[in-house]
Structures are given as C-alpha cells and as structure tokens.
Design an enzyme around this catalytic site. Sequence first.
Site, short mmCIF file in Angstrom:
data_model
loop_
_atom_site.label_atom_id
_atom_site.label_comp_id
_atom_site.label_asym_id
_atom_site.label_seq_id
_atom_site.Cartn_x
_atom_site.Cartn_y
_atom_site.Cartn_z
N THR A 93 -9.33 -1.15 -3.80
CA THR A 93 -9.74 0.14 -3.22
C THR A 93 -9.41 0.20 -1.74
O THR A 93 -9.17 -0.82 -1.09
CB THR A 93 -11.25 0.39 -3.40
OG1 THR A 93 -11.95 -0.57 -2.59
CG2 THR A 93 -11.67 0.27 -4.85
N CYS A 94 -9.47 1.43 -1.19
CA CYS A 94 -9.20 1.63 0.24
C CYS A 94 -10.47 1.50 1.05
O CYS A 94 -10.76 2.35 1.90
CB CYS A 94 -8.57 2.99 0.46
SG CYS A 94 -6.95 3.10 -0.30
N ASP A 95 -11.27 0.49 0.75
CA ASP A 95 -12.51 0.27 1.48
C ASP A 95 -12.44 -1.15 2.03
O ASP A 95 -12.17 -2.09 1.28
CB ASP A 95 -13.69 0.41 0.52
CG ASP A 95 -15.02 0.35 1.24
OD1 ASP A 95 -15.20 -0.55 2.09
OD2 ASP A 95 -15.89 1.19 0.95
#
Length: 379
Positions: A326-328
């Site tokens: 994910t883009c976290d």
Amino acid sequence: MTPKITRFLAEQNPATPCLVVDLDKVEQNYHALQAALPQAEIYYAMKANPAPAIIRRLYELGSFFDVASLGEIRSCLKNGIPVERLSFGNTVKSISAVQEAWRLGVRLYAFDSAEELEKLAQHAPGAQVYCRIRVINDGADWPLSRKFGTDTGQAIKLLREAPRKGLNPVGVSFHVGSQQKSVTAYQMAIGQAAQIFQTLAADSIKLDFLNLGGGFPTHYHDAVPTPETFGATITATMKELFRDNPPRLLIEPGRSMVGNAGIVCSEVVLASQRDEQGLEPRWVYLDIGRFGGLAETEGEAIRYCFQTPHDDTTAGLTPHVLAGPTCDSADVMYEKTPVMLPQELKSGDKIAILSTGAYVASYCSTGFNGFAPLDEYYL
Ligand SMILES: *Cc1c(COP(=O)(O)O)cnc(C)c1O
C-alpha cells in the site's frame, strides 16, 4: 508447511495473497495441549482465527470457546456450537452486547471493574462471573496486560461484592501476554491468583475455577518451550499452591492452537535497490503487508519466517527491508532488523510466510487502498 498445504499450492496455484490452513494441524495442536494439561478445559480464543471450519473442527474435538463480541457469539451459534460452551471473556462489553448475550443464553462472563460488575448485575442477573487480574507480561512478544485486569486487592473486593449483587462469583482469570516464552510467567500469575482463592475461602466464598488465559507460544524463528514443558510447570505449581483442593483449570489458547497450522502464500511485487551505490539493504515489497493481515509486525514484535524459490541459492542471503504493497509508510514490516533473503529474489516470485494461522486473517483490513482482503482456504 505441511504436506497437505504443499500439495494444495502445487495443484491449485491459488491467487495471492492467500492464507492456507491445515485443519489436521489444528487438531494435532488441540491434542498436544490437552495431553500437556489433561486436567484443563480448553476454551479456544476465537479472535486468533474465527473461521467456521476451525471452530467446527474444535467443537467436534470437545473444545469450549472464549468469545469477545456478539459477532463471535452469533458465529458460534450459527455453526452449531451450544451456548453452554461459550465464555464471554472480554472485560469491556457494551450494555447492548450483555443484554443480547444473556438473551441468547450465555451464562459465563469476565469482568475487571466495578462498573462492569454492576452492568452484569443489571443486564445478566444471576450470571456466573470471573474476575480478570493484571499480571506481569515479561517474556511475551505481544503483551496484553496494560489494557486489561485489575489488581489483587480490587479483585478480592469485587468478587466479595458479586453475591450481594445477585451474581455468582466462580473464578479468576489472567493473561500472561501472547507468544509468552517463559513458563515463569504462569508460575507467578498462578501464585497471585492463589492468594485470591485463599482470602475468599476464609470468607466462605469458594471459587470454582482458575482460568490461565492464553499466551502459549507457536514456533516462528526461535525455539520455544513445548506444551509439555508448560504443562509440567503449571501442574507442579498448582499442586504446590492448592495441594489436594485445586480449582478446575481453564485455558484459552489462541495462537498456539492455529499459528503453525497456516501459511500465507504471497508474491514479490517489487525488489528494489533504492540507492545508486547499492550500500543500503534492498527493499522487497510483497502483495501482503501490515494492512493485509500482518499487523503483528507492528514494532517488529512478531518475526515470521519466509520460504522462497531461491532458498538453495549459492549466492547467499543478504539483509532486506520488507514492506507491504500500500501507499502508506506505516506499511513496512521489518526495517530496524532486516530480514535475510536471497539476493536473487525478484518481482513475481512466490514467497511463503510461515506460521501465519493466528492473527493474520483476523487482522486483515477489508480492502485498504483498494487491495483485496486475503483469500482463505481451510483444508
Ligand atoms: C487474545 C486472548 C486469548 C488468546 O491469547 P493467545 O496468546 O493467542 O493464546 C485468550 N484469552 C483472552 C481473554 C484473550 O483476549
């Protein structure tokens, strides 16, 4: 990796990420715990993995169930488990949950505060209640004691008050922390609980059971004591402290029941050397991460083992940072202590994450950042 799981992966080649659990291994774990502590009643802690296939198998084996919410209660009932087999072990229950649990027939409840005791008196009148005490969690990779449990003095006070409120005080419980590798933690906690039994016996309140909670470890990287070791120490401690008049024993294993019964099959999305000079560890991004179920990598607390197609490599293992898709930026599993992985690992390689039967499917988000939740197979 059991032969059944290996065969399933080879024949079915399922889409990743997925969790594959061998129910026969769960059954083996049940028998091993039962053999190690034959005098104990086993209450499987459903939060470790609530899959219907698991709870049905455990029910057939004679298990009871530690449930934490109405959702878990309803799932047990839907799967044919008699309500007498349930213990509502969460000490933090909403009023509506207590009312509905009582209506459904749940009779055994945990508490650790005056307000919760009062709630039970009002909404589950006449219930059997047990008090959770706070015990030292040293030796646990995933401690639980900061959030739950009261001290010995208050436990005695509340258990004394219970009959005056129309409740039936039946026991004491604790949790020594999850992935607990020290048998001493149980010895000390049993010692603390024994004081409560003795003090109340002097008041003619005879408690029926001691609930040792969960905590028993599963195997990740390091060797852990066997169920027999825990069983022998617990049995000896009970004998020493309670002599010929021991209470019934309950245990609530979660991780040790299902952890080593499952593996996650994942795929490398990207393997990347992010600095030009190649001095930093490579980063490997998998299609599963913190939000896909590997929540216990928080603080790098639980360290999983990995199997890759290059494990017989001659090039050797190098340190890698391991991250999710994910883009976290919180979605990084291991960075402080990198993971040793083959240098040949590349996009598209399958990678198995071992001993992921517990606390993975149950922690998976419902689709954070558009990534589908984990597929699950129970064989
Ligand atoms: C989570 C939990 C368990 C299970 O603990 P494990 O360490 O997984 O065995 C048992 N009892 C209670 C009350 C729990 O909250």
